[in-house]
Write a protein that holds these residues in place. Structure first.
Motif, PDB file in Angstrom:
ATOM      1  N   GLU A  54       0.855  -1.182   0.000  1.00 19.71           N
ATOM      2  CA  GLU A  54       0.000   0.000   0.000  1.00 19.71           C
ATOM      3  C   GLU A  54       0.891   1.230   0.000  1.00 19.71           C
ATOM      4  N   LEU A  55       0.479   2.254  -0.719  1.00 19.46           N
ATOM      5  CA  LEU A  55       1.279   3.472  -0.830  1.00 19.46           C
ATOM      6  C   LEU A  55       1.142   4.314   0.427  1.00 19.46           C
ATOM      7  N   ASP A  56       2.268   4.675   1.017  1.00 14.56           N
ATOM      8  CA  ASP A  56       2.315   5.633   2.126  1.00 14.56           C
ATOM      9  C   ASP A  56       2.969   6.908   1.624  1.00 14.56           C
ATOM     10  N   ILE A  57       2.427   8.035   2.035  1.00 14.57           N
ATOM     11  CA  ILE A  57       3.049   9.332   1.802  1.00 14.57           C
ATOM     12  C   ILE A  57       3.216   9.979   3.170  1.00 14.57           C
ATOM     13  N   ILE A  58       4.444  10.375   3.468  1.00 16.68           N
ATOM     14  CA  ILE A  58       4.766  10.959   4.764  1.00 16.68           C
ATOM     15  C   ILE A  58       5.020  12.450   4.567  1.00 16.68           C
ATOM     16  N   VAL A  59       4.350  13.263   5.378  1.00 16.09           N
ATOM     17  CA  VAL A  59       4.548  14.708   5.332  1.00 16.09           C
ATOM     18  C   VAL A  59       5.238  15.099   6.626  1.00 16.09           C
ATOM     19  N   ARG A  60       6.400  15.735   6.496  1.00 13.92           N
ATOM     20  CA  ARG A  60       7.128  16.241   7.661  1.00 13.92           C
ATOM     21  C   ARG A  60       7.165  17.750   7.547  1.00 13.92           C
ATOM     22  N   GLY A  61       6.865  18.416   8.649  1.00 16.90           N
ATOM     23  CA  GLY A  61       6.856  19.866   8.586  1.00 16.90           C
ATOM     24  C   GLY A  61       6.845  20.498   9.952  1.00 16.90           C
ATOM     25  N   ARG A  62       6.443  21.760   9.955  1.00 14.16           N
ATOM     26  CA  ARG A  62       6.411  22.543  11.182  1.00 14.16           C
ATOM     27  C   ARG A  62       5.171  23.408  11.150  1.00 14.16           C
ATOM     28  N   LEU A  63       4.365  23.303  12.214  1.00 10.78           N
ATOM     29  CA  LEU A  63       3.232  24.205  12.391  1.00 10.78           C
ATOM     30  C   LEU A  63       3.752  25.471  13.036  1.00 10.78           C
TER      31      LEU A  63
ATOM     32  N   ALA B  80      -5.078  10.603  -5.046  1.00  9.89           N
ATOM     33  CA  ALA B  80      -6.464  10.280  -4.710  1.00  9.89           C
ATOM     34  C   ALA B  80      -6.536   9.117  -3.733  1.00  9.89           C
ATOM     35  N   ASN B  81      -7.641   9.048  -3.013  1.00 13.04           N
ATOM     36  CA  ASN B  81      -7.959   7.926  -2.118  1.00 13.04           C
ATOM     37  C   ASN B  81      -6.914   7.696  -1.029  1.00 13.04           C
ATOM     38  N   MET B  82      -6.404   8.777  -0.454  1.00  9.30           N
ATOM     39  CA  MET B  82      -5.434   8.669   0.631  1.00  9.30           C
ATOM     40  C   MET B  82      -6.153   8.821   1.974  1.00  9.30           C
ATOM     41  N   SER B  83      -5.800   7.973   2.918  1.00  7.88           N
ATOM     42  CA  SER B  83      -6.373   8.026   4.267  1.00  7.88           C
ATOM     43  C   SER B  83      -5.323   8.540   5.242  1.00  7.88           C
ATOM     44  N   PHE B  84      -5.727   9.455   6.102  1.00 11.41           N
ATOM     45  CA  PHE B  84      -4.842  10.028   7.121  1.00 11.41           C
ATOM     46  C   PHE B  84      -4.827   9.041   8.280  1.00 11.41           C
ATOM     47  N   ILE B  85      -3.672   8.399   8.513  1.00  8.86           N
ATOM     48  CA  ILE B  85      -3.647   7.312   9.500  1.00  8.86           C
ATOM     49  C   ILE B  85      -2.822   7.600  10.734  1.00  8.86           C
ATOM     50  N   GLU B  86      -1.927   8.595  10.687  1.00  9.48           N
ATOM     51  CA  GLU B  86      -1.072   8.820  11.857  1.00  9.48           C
ATOM     52  C   GLU B  86      -0.544  10.244  11.879  1.00  9.48           C
TER      53      GLU B  86
ATOM     54  N   ARG C 150       9.543  28.230  21.204  1.00 11.58           N
ATOM     55  CA  ARG C 150       9.029  29.577  21.443  1.00 11.58           C
ATOM     56  C   ARG C 150      10.129  30.585  21.138  1.00 11.58           C
ATOM     57  N   GLY C 151       9.780  31.611  20.448  1.00 13.52           N
ATOM     58  CA  GLY C 151      10.703  32.682  20.103  1.00 13.52           C
ATOM     59  C   GLY C 151       9.852  33.865  19.671  1.00 13.52           C
ATOM     60  N   ARG C 152      10.062  34.334  18.437  1.00 12.24           N
ATOM     61  CA  ARG C 152       9.176  35.379  17.899  1.00 12.24           C
ATOM     62  C   ARG C 152       7.792  34.830  17.633  1.00 12.24           C
ATOM     63  N   GLY C 153       7.694  33.508  17.536  1.00 11.78           N
ATOM     64  CA  GLY C 153       6.426  32.830  17.321  1.00 11.78           C
ATOM     65  C   GLY C 153       6.439  31.502  18.049  1.00 11.78           C
ATOM     66  N   TYR C 154       5.447  30.696  17.772  1.00  9.62           N
ATOM     67  CA  TYR C 154       5.318  29.379  18.377  1.00  9.62           C
ATOM     68  C   TYR C 154       5.293  28.359  17.248  1.00  9.62           C
ATOM     69  N   SER C 155       6.042  27.266  17.422  1.00  8.16           N
ATOM     70  CA  SER C 155       6.054  26.262  16.363  1.00  8.16           C
ATOM     71  C   SER C 155       6.338  24.883  16.957  1.00  8.16           C
ATOM     72  N   ILE C 156       5.926  23.878  16.195  1.00  9.14           N
ATOM     73  CA  ILE C 156       6.193  22.490  16.576  1.00  9.14           C
ATOM     74  C   ILE C 156       6.364  21.663  15.305  1.00  9.14           C
ATOM     75  N   ALA C 157       7.344  20.774  15.325  1.00  7.90           N
ATOM     76  CA  ALA C 157       7.576  19.870  14.200  1.00  7.90           C
ATOM     77  C   ALA C 157       6.579  18.714  14.282  1.00  7.90           C
ATOM     78  N   TYR C 158       6.222  18.175  13.121  1.00  7.13           N
ATOM     79  CA  TYR C 158       5.268  17.064  13.078  1.00  7.13           C
ATOM     80  C   TYR C 158       5.603  16.126  11.926  1.00  7.13           C
ATOM     81  N   THR C 159       5.043  14.924  12.013  1.00  5.26           N
ATOM     82  CA  THR C 159       5.059  13.952  10.932  1.00  5.26           C
ATOM     83  C   THR C 159       3.632  13.439  10.774  1.00  5.26           C
ATOM     84  N   ALA C 160       3.119  13.500   9.565  1.00 10.07           N
ATOM     85  CA  ALA C 160       1.767  13.009   9.261  1.00 10.07           C
ATOM     86  C   ALA C 160       1.895  11.922   8.192  1.00 10.07           C
ATOM     87  N   THR C 161       1.212  10.807   8.400  1.00 10.71           N
ATOM     88  CA  THR C 161       1.292   9.675   7.471  1.00 10.71           C
ATOM     89  C   THR C 161      -0.073   9.426   6.839  1.00 10.71           C
ATOM     90  N   PHE C 162      -0.052   9.281   5.518  1.00 10.08           N
ATOM     91  CA  PHE C 162      -1.248   9.004   4.735  1.00 10.08           C
ATOM     92  C   PHE C 162      -1.033   7.703   3.983  1.00 10.08           C
TER      93      PHE C 162
END
Length: 123
Positions: free
Chosen positions: A46-55, A92-98, A107-119
């Motif tokens: 099954e195809l997984d797509i991983i998104v890594r980023g920062r909110l 198409a047809n991707m499910s958000f699973i994790e 914390r600094g000039r703003g607020y941020s957090i790193a994340y990993t989302a798996t579809f």
């Protein structure tokens, strides 16, 4: 603009998409009660797509709003929707699973957090 289910959940900060492993799922014969040695193909992965980023937000309350918006998309059973990557390619047809966050809010000039989302695109 990248999105999931037509929602811009990644746009507050930098993010990148990674395609997961693709190809045949192969299992060692002893795992499936077949005589060793060797292995047996089980079908395509099954195809997984991983998104890594920062909110990123200017306030802590705003950061919580971003976090809550993302986690509200996690459902049981998982529903499928279109995932759009930063180049505009549609998956198409991707499910958000994790969804997993880093160990701290920066914390600094703003607020941020790193994340990993798996579809996943279920077969």
């Amino acid at each position: 603009m990248s999105s999931y289910n037509a929602q811009n959940i990644f746009g507050s900060g930098p993010h990148r998409f990674q395609m997961g492993r693709q190809g045949e799922e192969v299992v060692a014969n002893f795992v499936i009660s077949q005589p060793p040695p060797g292995s047996t193909p089980q079908g395509l992965r099954e195809l997984d797509i991983i998104v890594r980023g920062r909110l990123v937000s200017t306030t802590e309350a705003g950061l919580w709003t971003l976090r809550d918006t993302i986690t509200a998309l996690l459902t049981h059973p998982p529903t499928s929707a279109t995932l759009v990557d930063q180049t505009g390619r549609l998956h198409a047809n991707m499910s958000f699973i994790e969804y997993e966050e880093a160990d701290r809010v920066d914390r600094g000039r703003g607020y941020s957090i790193a994340y990993t989302a798996t579809f996943r695109r279920f077969v």
